[in-house]
Design a protein around this motif. Structure first.
Motif, PDB file in Angstrom:
ATOM      1  N   ASN B  47      32.570  63.468  10.129  1.00  0.00           N
ATOM      2  CA  ASN B  47      31.158  64.154  10.841  1.00  0.00           C
ATOM      3  C   ASN B  47      30.596  63.410  11.729  1.00  0.00           C
ATOM      4  O   ASN B  47      29.932  63.795  12.694  1.00  0.00           O
ATOM      5  CB  ASN B  47      30.374  64.751   9.771  1.00  0.00           C
ATOM      6  N   THR B  48      30.706  62.120  11.907  1.00  0.00           N
ATOM      7  CA  THR B  48      29.760  61.256  12.959  1.00  0.00           C
ATOM      8  C   THR B  48      30.804  60.490  13.889  1.00  0.00           C
ATOM      9  O   THR B  48      30.266  60.117  14.773  1.00  0.00           O
ATOM     10  CB  THR B  48      29.121  60.162  12.023  1.00  0.00           C
ATOM     11  N   MET B  50      31.874  57.690  12.963  1.00  0.00           N
ATOM     12  CA  MET B  50      31.922  56.159  12.600  1.00  0.00           C
ATOM     13  C   MET B  50      32.862  55.930  11.700  1.00  0.00           C
ATOM     14  O   MET B  50      33.885  56.744  11.416  1.00  0.00           O
ATOM     15  CB  MET B  50      30.282  56.163  11.769  1.00  0.00           C
ATOM     16  N   PRO B  57      34.133  45.639  16.432  1.00  0.00           N
ATOM     17  CA  PRO B  57      33.832  44.281  16.982  1.00  0.00           C
ATOM     18  C   PRO B  57      32.459  44.074  16.938  1.00  0.00           C
ATOM     19  O   PRO B  57      31.827  44.857  17.119  1.00  0.00           O
ATOM     20  CB  PRO B  57      34.343  44.327  18.435  1.00  0.00           C
ATOM     21  N   ARG B  59      30.044  44.051  15.340  1.00  0.00           N
ATOM     22  CA  ARG B  59      29.217  44.533  14.208  1.00  0.00           C
ATOM     23  C   ARG B  59      29.609  44.168  13.058  1.00  0.00           C
ATOM     24  O   ARG B  59      29.030  43.874  11.978  1.00  0.00           O
ATOM     25  CB  ARG B  59      29.205  46.067  14.421  1.00  0.00           C
ATOM     26  N   GLY B 169      22.972  66.768   5.028  1.00  0.00           N
ATOM     27  CA  GLY B 169      22.579  65.805   6.228  1.00  0.00           C
ATOM     28  C   GLY B 169      22.866  64.349   5.828  1.00  0.00           C
ATOM     29  O   GLY B 169      22.697  63.468   6.758  1.00  0.00           O
ATOM     30  N   PHE B 171      25.076  60.966   5.799  1.00  0.00           N
ATOM     31  CA  PHE B 171      26.096  60.518   6.802  1.00  0.00           C
ATOM     32  C   PHE B 171      26.437  59.044   6.615  1.00  0.00           C
ATOM     33  O   PHE B 171      27.189  58.591   7.432  1.00  0.00           O
ATOM     34  CB  PHE B 171      25.907  60.942   8.226  1.00  0.00           C
ATOM     35  N   GLY B 180      13.294  65.761   0.616  1.00  0.00           N
ATOM     36  CA  GLY B 180      13.985  66.216   1.625  1.00  0.00           C
ATOM     37  C   GLY B 180      13.788  65.190   2.996  1.00  0.00           C
ATOM     38  O   GLY B 180      14.540  65.454   4.065  1.00  0.00           O
ATOM     39  N   GLU B 181      13.016  64.185   2.903  1.00  0.00           N
ATOM     40  CA  GLU B 181      13.311  63.192   3.929  1.00  0.00           C
ATOM     41  C   GLU B 181      14.254  62.140   3.736  1.00  0.00           C
ATOM     42  O   GLU B 181      14.576  61.618   2.646  1.00  0.00           O
ATOM     43  CB  GLU B 181      11.770  62.329   3.613  1.00  0.00           C
ATOM     44  N   PRO B 182      15.009  61.742   4.762  1.00  0.00           N
ATOM     45  CA  PRO B 182      16.264  61.179   4.834  1.00  0.00           C
ATOM     46  C   PRO B 182      15.823  59.830   5.191  1.00  0.00           C
ATOM     47  O   PRO B 182      14.982  59.313   6.048  1.00  0.00           O
ATOM     48  CB  PRO B 182      17.013  61.866   5.736  1.00  0.00           C
ATOM     49  N   PHE B 183      16.316  58.672   4.370  1.00  0.00           N
ATOM     50  CA  PHE B 183      16.496  57.356   4.729  1.00  0.00           C
ATOM     51  C   PHE B 183      17.725  56.610   4.556  1.00  0.00           C
ATOM     52  O   PHE B 183      18.381  56.839   3.840  1.00  0.00           O
ATOM     53  CB  PHE B 183      15.425  56.651   3.810  1.00  0.00           C
ATOM     54  N   TRP B 184      18.472  56.184   5.735  1.00  0.00           N
ATOM     55  CA  TRP B 184      19.743  55.848   5.575  1.00  0.00           C
ATOM     56  C   TRP B 184      19.658  54.194   5.789  1.00  0.00           C
ATOM     57  O   TRP B 184      18.858  53.773   6.665  1.00  0.00           O
ATOM     58  CB  TRP B 184      20.454  56.213   7.155  1.00  0.00           C
ATOM     59  N   ASP B 187      18.378  48.678   4.343  1.00  0.00           N
ATOM     60  CA  ASP B 187      17.226  47.872   5.003  1.00  0.00           C
ATOM     61  C   ASP B 187      16.150  49.049   4.888  1.00  0.00           C
ATOM     62  O   ASP B 187      14.968  48.751   5.499  1.00  0.00           O
ATOM     63  CB  ASP B 187      17.667  47.475   6.146  1.00  0.00           C
ATOM     64  N   ARG B 188      16.068  50.191   4.448  1.00  0.00           N
ATOM     65  CA  ARG B 188      15.129  51.169   4.503  1.00  0.00           C
ATOM     66  C   ARG B 188      14.501  51.523   3.236  1.00  0.00           C
ATOM     67  O   ARG B 188      13.626  52.209   3.240  1.00  0.00           O
ATOM     68  CB  ARG B 188      15.485  52.676   5.332  1.00  0.00           C
TER      69      ARG B 188
END
Lengths: 201, 201
Positions: B47-48, B50, B57, B59, B169, B171, B180-184, B187-188
């Motif tokens: 979907n992304t 990624m 490279p 990263r 949502g 990903f 409902g609040e997203p944290f990816w 480190d979050r």
């Protein structure tokens, strides 16, 4: 005093906007200076295949939400993602290096004004005239700045700084190097703090 | 008690390995339960656009260095990136949902063992026999687990869970949804903590 740390950023990067507000305080808490280095993120992206967050499905929506809540948490009521976004940061970056060679503290004050102009007042800081306007408030001569922006010397300087950043492994914005240790992202500033505190983990 | 929070992860994700050690403690500090959801990151990547960090490279090198220092900071001396990496996490993920329907606490203990087997003992947990071995230490019946892994019901369940995660949502890995609040990202987690503390920013 121990070696300065290095802070890399692109003027178009919202995460760098948030980070520039805190990085010097973190460095100072550990008796460190911090050198600032605007770079062209678009050039760095060529090395990683990454692109602007807002152009990526799902991640773009997440980033916009994340920037808004970071602004709320920091109490930055006027924060918004401007149009155009991202923008071409060549002009403020060249102006930075011209100022930085004269007075690094002035170059930081200039950076803060440009970031604020873009992310809090929605000004198009890709334009030389706008950059010179913002600089004028700091007592920087309008004509001298415009002349510097037209001078190939400062174009070349920015190119070299971006090359040097890449050679040091910088691939995103914001990016911090502390005694050679890399930290990518505004969300790693607490780690920079802890790293400097402990002298490495 | 307020609504549980949701923790999404792929068994092959080093950042999820670090996050799974802390997420329940963060939730509990705010009187919350935490539901765990293994998903297939490879499916989410479609979907992304990624892909696995280590195949990118600059990263990739950064991520390897970052995982090592996170392990040092957390005192996890045996941490290492195993071979193969990343691995196919179908089998432990299916086993998780089979266990979770019986006993969510047992499914979490199983998750911890699989993560440890992979990232601290270098076992190839993509294999059904290895998964069943690790489960056995928790008193989980070897044959019953192998039978579940061969049962289309649990294949379908994992597919549905991954679909539902995408629909919400999610990903990346780890990924937290709190009211409902997203944290990816690992480190979050401090942000999740602060969000739950303040009831939003």
């Amino acid at each position: 005093m121990a070696e300065p740390i290095d802070f890399y950023f692109d003027f178009s990067s919202p995460y760098a906007f948030f980070a520039h507000l805190r990085i010097d305080g973190i460095a100072a808490r550990h008796g460190r200076d911090c050198r600032w280095h605007p770079i062209l993120l678009g050039v760095l992206f060529r090395n990683t295949g990454m692109g602007p967050l807002t152009q990526q499905p799902l991640r773009g929506d997440y980033a916009r939400r994340d920037w808004d809540r970071l602004a709320r948490r920091a109490g930055i009521a006027a924060f918004r993602i401007p149009e155009p976004f991202p923008l071409n940061s060549l002009q403020p970056s060249r102006a930075f290096y011209w100022l930085n060679d004269q007075d690094p503290a002035l170059a930081k004050a200039f950076t803060a004004r440009i970031f604020s102009a873009y992310f809090e007042r929605g000004r198009d800081v890709s334009q030389a005239e706008t950059v010179a306007d913002e600089a004028k408030a700091l007592g920087i001569d309008h004509q001298a700045l415009l002349a510097a922006l037209a001078d190939p010397h400062w174009k070349e300087r920015l190119r070299q700084e971006t090359e040097q950043a890449m050679a040091r492994g910088v691939f995103g914005s914001p990016f911090v190097l502390a005694d050679g240790e890399p930290f990518w992202g505004n969300d790693r500033l607490a780690d920079v703090d802890q790293w400097l505190e402990g002298g490495g983990w």
